[in-house]
Design a protein around this motif. Structure first.
Motif, PDB file in Angstrom:
ATOM      1  N   HIS A  11       0.961  -1.297  -0.036  1.00 27.80           N
ATOM      2  CA  HIS A  11      -0.033   0.061   0.107  1.00 27.80           C
ATOM      3  C   HIS A  11       0.741   1.136   0.184  1.00 27.80           C
ATOM      4  CE1 HIS A  11      -3.739   2.296   0.467  1.00 27.80           C
ATOM      5  NE2 HIS A  11      -3.228   3.041   1.587  1.00 27.80           N
ATOM      6  N   GLY A  12       1.812   1.318   0.961  1.00 26.24           N
ATOM      7  CA  GLY A  12       2.567   2.533   0.982  1.00 26.24           C
ATOM      8  C   GLY A  12       3.751   2.576  -0.505  1.00 26.24           C
ATOM      9  N   ILE A  13       3.926   1.523  -0.978  1.00 26.36           N
ATOM     10  CA  ILE A  13       4.712   1.646  -2.129  1.00 26.36           C
ATOM     11  C   ILE A  13       3.970   2.132  -3.257  1.00 26.36           C
ATOM     12  CG2 ILE A  13       5.915   0.016  -4.108  1.00 26.36           C
ATOM     13  CD1 ILE A  13       6.807  -1.800  -1.614  1.00 26.36           C
ATOM     14  N   SER A  14       2.783   1.465  -3.361  1.00 26.27           N
ATOM     15  CA  SER A  14       1.794   1.944  -4.336  1.00 26.27           C
ATOM     16  C   SER A  14       1.562   3.296  -4.294  1.00 26.27           C
ATOM     17  CB  SER A  14       0.580   0.965  -4.476  1.00 26.27           C
ATOM     18  OG  SER A  14      -0.532   1.615  -5.092  1.00 26.27           O
ATOM     19  N   GLY A  15       1.067   3.743  -3.037  1.00 28.38           N
ATOM     20  CA  GLY A  15       0.722   5.226  -2.978  1.00 28.38           C
ATOM     21  C   GLY A  15       1.990   6.201  -3.129  1.00 28.38           C
ATOM     22  N   THR A  16       3.121   5.929  -2.823  1.00 28.55           N
ATOM     23  CA  THR A  16       4.245   6.669  -3.069  1.00 28.55           C
ATOM     24  C   THR A  16       4.471   6.855  -4.498  1.00 28.55           C
ATOM     25  OG1 THR A  16       5.550   6.043  -1.095  1.00 28.55           O
ATOM     26  CG2 THR A  16       6.675   6.974  -2.818  1.00 28.55           C
ATOM     27  N   ILE A  17       4.396   5.736  -5.285  1.00 28.21           N
ATOM     28  CA  ILE A  17       4.800   6.014  -6.618  1.00 28.21           C
ATOM     29  C   ILE A  17       3.444   6.471  -7.330  1.00 28.21           C
ATOM     30  CG2 ILE A  17       4.896   4.626  -8.852  1.00 28.21           C
ATOM     31  CD1 ILE A  17       6.578   2.434  -7.148  1.00 28.21           C
ATOM     32  N   THR A  18       2.332   6.151  -7.345  1.00 27.17           N
ATOM     33  CA  THR A  18       1.228   6.771  -7.707  1.00 27.17           C
ATOM     34  C   THR A  18       0.850   8.248  -7.365  1.00 27.17           C
ATOM     35  OG1 THR A  18      -0.492   5.662  -6.202  1.00 27.17           O
ATOM     36  CG2 THR A  18       0.215   4.442  -8.204  1.00 27.17           C
ATOM     37  N   ASN A  19       1.400   8.479  -6.390  1.00 30.00           N
ATOM     38  CA  ASN A  19       1.334  10.149  -6.285  1.00 30.00           C
ATOM     39  C   ASN A  19       2.154  10.916  -6.886  1.00 30.00           C
ATOM     40  OD1 ASN A  19      -1.000  10.136  -4.363  1.00 30.00           O
ATOM     41  ND2 ASN A  19       0.404   9.674  -2.742  1.00 30.00           N
ATOM     42  N   TYR A  20       3.354  10.133  -7.424  1.00 25.76           N
ATOM     43  CA  TYR A  20       4.134  10.951  -8.298  1.00 25.76           C
ATOM     44  C   TYR A  20       4.064  11.103  -9.603  1.00 25.76           C
ATOM     45  CZ  TYR A  20       8.533  12.278 -10.408  1.00 25.76           C
ATOM     46  OH  TYR A  20       9.489  12.766 -11.307  1.00 25.76           O
ATOM     47  N   THR A  21       3.758   9.846 -10.099  1.00 26.40           N
ATOM     48  CA  THR A  21       3.677   9.769 -11.592  1.00 26.40           C
ATOM     49  C   THR A  21       2.239   9.300 -12.022  1.00 26.40           C
ATOM     50  OG1 THR A  21       4.514   8.636 -13.633  1.00 26.40           O
ATOM     51  CG2 THR A  21       4.316   7.385 -11.518  1.00 26.40           C
ATOM     52  N   ARG A  22       1.806   9.884 -13.393  1.00 30.10           N
ATOM     53  CA  ARG A  22       0.628   9.272 -13.987  1.00 30.10           C
ATOM     54  C   ARG A  22       0.960   8.290 -15.097  1.00 30.10           C
ATOM     55  NH1 ARG A  22      -1.213   9.482  -9.725  1.00 30.10           N
ATOM     56  NH2 ARG A  22      -2.275  11.527  -9.001  1.00 30.10           N
ATOM     57  N   ASN A  23       2.322   7.953 -15.222  1.00 28.13           N
ATOM     58  CA  ASN A  23       2.770   7.075 -16.528  1.00 28.13           C
ATOM     59  C   ASN A  23       1.978   5.905 -16.498  1.00 28.13           C
ATOM     60  OD1 ASN A  23       4.198   5.120 -17.580  1.00 28.13           O
ATOM     61  ND2 ASN A  23       6.058   6.150 -17.695  1.00 28.13           N
ATOM     62  N   PRO A  24       1.362   5.836 -17.483  1.00 29.47           N
ATOM     63  CA  PRO A  24       0.407   4.388 -17.776  1.00 29.47           C
ATOM     64  C   PRO A  24       1.116   3.069 -17.527  1.00 29.47           C
ATOM     65  CG  PRO A  24       0.437   5.503 -19.899  1.00 29.47           C
ATOM     66  CD  PRO A  24       1.124   6.477 -18.803  1.00 29.47           C
ATOM     67  N   TYR A  25       2.132   3.283 -17.946  1.00 23.95           N
ATOM     68  CA  TYR A  25       3.116   1.854 -17.672  1.00 23.95           C
ATOM     69  C   TYR A  25       3.282   1.529 -16.222  1.00 23.95           C
ATOM     70  CZ  TYR A  25       3.810   1.866 -22.868  1.00 23.95           C
ATOM     71  OH  TYR A  25       3.828   1.848 -24.185  1.00 23.95           O
ATOM     72  N   ILE A  26       3.720   2.777 -15.480  1.00 26.88           N
ATOM     73  CA  ILE A  26       4.233   2.475 -14.112  1.00 26.88           C
ATOM     74  C   ILE A  26       2.815   2.159 -13.365  1.00 26.88           C
ATOM     75  CG2 ILE A  26       5.213   3.515 -12.175  1.00 26.88           C
ATOM     76  CD1 ILE A  26       7.066   2.717 -14.669  1.00 26.88           C
ATOM     77  N   ILE A  27       1.740   2.789 -13.609  1.00 27.40           N
ATOM     78  CA  ILE A  27       0.462   2.472 -12.907  1.00 27.40           C
ATOM     79  C   ILE A  27       0.077   0.980 -13.340  1.00 27.40           C
ATOM     80  CG2 ILE A  27      -2.073   3.121 -13.030  1.00 27.40           C
ATOM     81  CD1 ILE A  27       0.111   5.250 -11.818  1.00 27.40           C
ATOM     82  N   GLY A  28       0.173   0.695 -14.602  1.00 22.06           N
ATOM     83  CA  GLY A  28      -0.011  -0.727 -14.862  1.00 22.06           C
ATOM     84  C   GLY A  28       0.724  -1.735 -14.108  1.00 22.06           C
ATOM     85  N   TYR A  29       2.051  -1.430 -13.945  1.00 22.30           N
ATOM     86  CA  TYR A  29       2.841  -2.312 -13.318  1.00 22.30           C
ATOM     87  C   TYR A  29       2.454  -2.436 -11.816  1.00 22.30           C
ATOM     88  CZ  TYR A  29       6.212  -1.705 -17.056  1.00 22.30           C
ATOM     89  OH  TYR A  29       6.712  -1.494 -17.884  1.00 22.30           O
ATOM     90  N   ILE A  30       2.200  -1.188 -11.008  1.00 21.01           N
ATOM     91  CA  ILE A  30       1.470  -1.474  -9.721  1.00 21.01           C
ATOM     92  C   ILE A  30       0.366  -2.161  -9.798  1.00 21.01           C
ATOM     93  CG2 ILE A  30       0.649  -0.089  -8.150  1.00 21.01           C
ATOM     94  CD1 ILE A  30       3.449   0.266  -8.099  1.00 21.01           C
ATOM     95  N   GLU A  31      -0.652  -2.080 -10.700  1.00 20.18           N
ATOM     96  CA  GLU A  31      -1.718  -2.985 -10.642  1.00 20.18           C
ATOM     97  C   GLU A  31      -1.419  -4.415 -10.789  1.00 20.18           C
ATOM     98  OE1 GLU A  31      -4.874  -2.116  -9.710  1.00 20.18           O
ATOM     99  OE2 GLU A  31      -3.870  -0.054  -9.362  1.00 20.18           O
ATOM    100  N   SER A  32      -0.730  -4.583 -11.728  1.00 21.50           N
ATOM    101  CA  SER A  32      -0.136  -6.278 -12.113  1.00 21.50           C
ATOM    102  C   SER A  32       0.408  -6.617 -10.926  1.00 21.50           C
ATOM    103  CB  SER A  32       0.850  -5.939 -13.065  1.00 21.50           C
ATOM    104  OG  SER A  32       0.223  -5.769 -14.435  1.00 21.50           O
TER     105      SER A  32
END
Length: 93
Positions: A11-32
């Motif tokens: 949850h913390g990893i996901s929140g930290t990354i998604t609060n910084y970027t809207r890059n669809p690849y990175i968001i997709g990696y988090i969801e995966s």
């Protein structure tokens, strides 16, 4: 870090990354990553974590000098956590 601890920190990893970027690849990696953790697919967990570490390797300097980023320490900790997952990846024989 082992897979069980990754689940705890997700949850913390996901929140930290998604609060910084809207890059669809990175968001997709988090969801995966969430899905693969749920499915206990260790091979794909390591693939995704490696992609996130590579992204951080390319992005961390930009994050650290960005005056609008207030949680720089969180990004350093997230990168460290992800790297520790890769350090504990079982070696293929």
């Amino acid at each position: 870090m082992n897979i069980e601890l990754l689940e705890i920190e997700l949850h913390g990893i996901s929140g930290t990354i998604t609060n910084y970027t809207r890059n669809p690849y990175i968001i997709g990696y988090i969801e995966s990553l969430k899905r693969f953790l749920h499915d206990h697919n260790e091979k794909m967990i390591y693939v995704i974590v490696e992609k996130l570490v590579n992204w951080y390797d390319k992005t961390i300097d930009e994050i650290m000098v960005n005056d609008y980023i207030s949680n720089k320490e969180d990004h350093l900790e997230t990168k460290k956590l992800l790297e520790s997952v890769l350090a504990n990846e079982p070696k293929q024989v």
